[in-house]
Design a protein around this motif. Structure first.
Motif: not given
Length: 438
Positions: A296-302
């Motif tokens: 989730c962090w690396y995909l910015d929560g999008i």
């Protein structure tokens, strides 16, 4: 006039206006409808009470009224309920699943739409944040629980370049759904007598459509509009804006994050709901939850990026997927079959739209951990005003996101990990640009 004959001034006004719109005299209408000129005159002057059902239908046929106009005439005579528009419209499409981690935004939208002061609400944010699902959920709930007529102008194509070929104009599409003539006056006349919610995607509208939409909001006091847009410009007079940002993620840049609290973060809740169908047993293990939080962090929560990443769980474990995210988060936004995500194309266009000072500033900010405005001033080497201008431009284009701050601390920002990855892979040869601090 007998005591039982109460003049129906609303019916008389509607009949007279309909005849004039048709370009008929009373005598011409009498000849076509087989009703006497005197009877028509008396009806238009409200000299009679409620007309007979057959009289109304003969008049409507002679005037060639549209479905909506016919319902309006019959409703004025008391033949049909006055709130027939809701029954004529198709029910809005509800989301296929529950709305996860957007409960606050949904409640805010409903509150805005219930207020007479918020009649045009723009739901703004970068692609993939779940704006469409949020709008569908709110529209469906209002239609089902509060009996609000809803006109949903769904996109007719998934094309990301320009307007869908099948789009035929705002007024024409609304007219097709409510059954009136495809003119601004007729659409406004039909909507003006109803409490109506209209949902529309701003990508489908041209300048004429936007002008028509403004006129409809001004003329139709009961009309509310949910307007989906990727633009984050300041709202104009009469508009309200609800920004739909990426979902909140754990701040992995700070050590000591409590693993037991990971599921409280909206992005983690969203991702675990997607992962449960692939690895239901793994979701009970702290290691899997920690890996999900990292993704989730690396995909910015999008949400759109998390949806694509979840499809990789058919062939990878959460820990393996986290390793891929650490190496290249952009890779996970495409499905295992190679289908690209429109989100990445949008981010590329956002990067290409930057002015040289903004692009140069992004290079410095992308290499830093979450930073405050004061940190940005030091990184860029300019004035506070320069840093404010750059941060605003980058945030408005969806290239930054907020990072949850400790109460009492200044707001922190970070460049999207997806943007960092794109920069490394596609823009690193532009390092020769002069930075703001040079």
């Amino acid at each position: 006039m007998s005591a039982k004959q109460v003049p129906n001034t609303r019916f008389s006004l509607i009949l007279r206006n309909a005849r004039k719109r048709a370009g008929m005299t009373q005598r011409q209408l009498a000849e076509l409808s087989t009703i006497s000129v005197r009877a028509i005159r008396d009806l238009e002057l409200a000299y009679t009470g409620t007309p007979r059902t057959q009289t109304i239908r003969l008049l409507a046929d002679a005037l060639r009224l549209s479905k909506a106009r016919r319902v309006e005439l019959e409703a004025a005579a008391g033949l049909v309920p006055g709130h027939a528009l809701r029954d004529e419209l198709p029910a809005p499409q509800a989301p296929l699943g529950p709305l996860i981690a957007r409960e606050r935004e949904a409640a805010t939208l409903v509150r805005l739409l219930r207020s007479p002061d918020h009649r045009l609400v723009k739901v703004a944010g970068m692609p993939g944040t779940g704006k469409s699902s949020l709008i569908r959920k709110v529209a469906s709930d209002l239609h089902r629980t509060e009996f609000v007529p809803v006109i949903c102008l769904e996109r007719t194509s998934d094309s990301t370049a320009g307007r869908p070929v099948a789009w035929s104009g705002l007024v024409r599409r609304v007219a097709e759904l409510i059954g009136c003539e495809p003119t601004l006056d007729d659409v406004a006349g039909t909507l003006a007598r109803n409490e109506v919610l209209l949902t529309v995607d701003g990508r489908d509208l041209d300048d004429r459509d936007r002008q028509d939409l403004t006129v409809l909001v001004q003329w139709c006091q009961g009309l509310r509009v949910l307007y989906e847009t990727c633009e984050t410009a300041a709202n104009s007079i009469g508009e309200s804006v609800l920004s739909v940002a990426p979902l909140g993620v754990p701040d992995l840049s700070r050590p000591g994050t409590d693993s037991t609290a990971l599921h409280d973060y909206p992005a983690v809740r969203y991702m675990t709901s997607r992962c449960a169908q692939f690895h239901p047993e793994a979701m009970a293990h702290p290691e899997a939850l920690t890996a999900i939080a990292g993704i989730c962090w690396y995909l910015d929560g999008i949400p759109a990026a998390l949806d694509s990443a979840a499809s990789w769980l058919l062939i990878y474990e959460p820990a393996e997927l986290l390793e891929m995210a650490e190496t290249s988060p952009v890779r996970l936004t495409a499905s295992p079959s190679g289908e690209s995500n429109p989100l990445i194309a949008w981010l590329r266009r956002a990067l290409e739209s930057l002015l040289t000072p903004e692009f140069d500033a992004l290079r410095w900010l992308a290499s830093a951990q979450p930073w405050t405005l004061a940190d940005a001033v030091g990184l860029l080497g300019g004035s506070t005003a320069d840093a404010q201008s750059v941060i605003h431009a980058l945030y408005a284009r969806g290239l930054l996101r907020r990072v949850k701050s400790v109460p009492g601390e200044p707001t922190r920002f970070v460049v999207l990990n997806l943007v960092r990855d794109l920069y490394r892979s596609e823009y690193s040869d532009m390092e020769s640009r002069v930075s703001l601090g040079a």
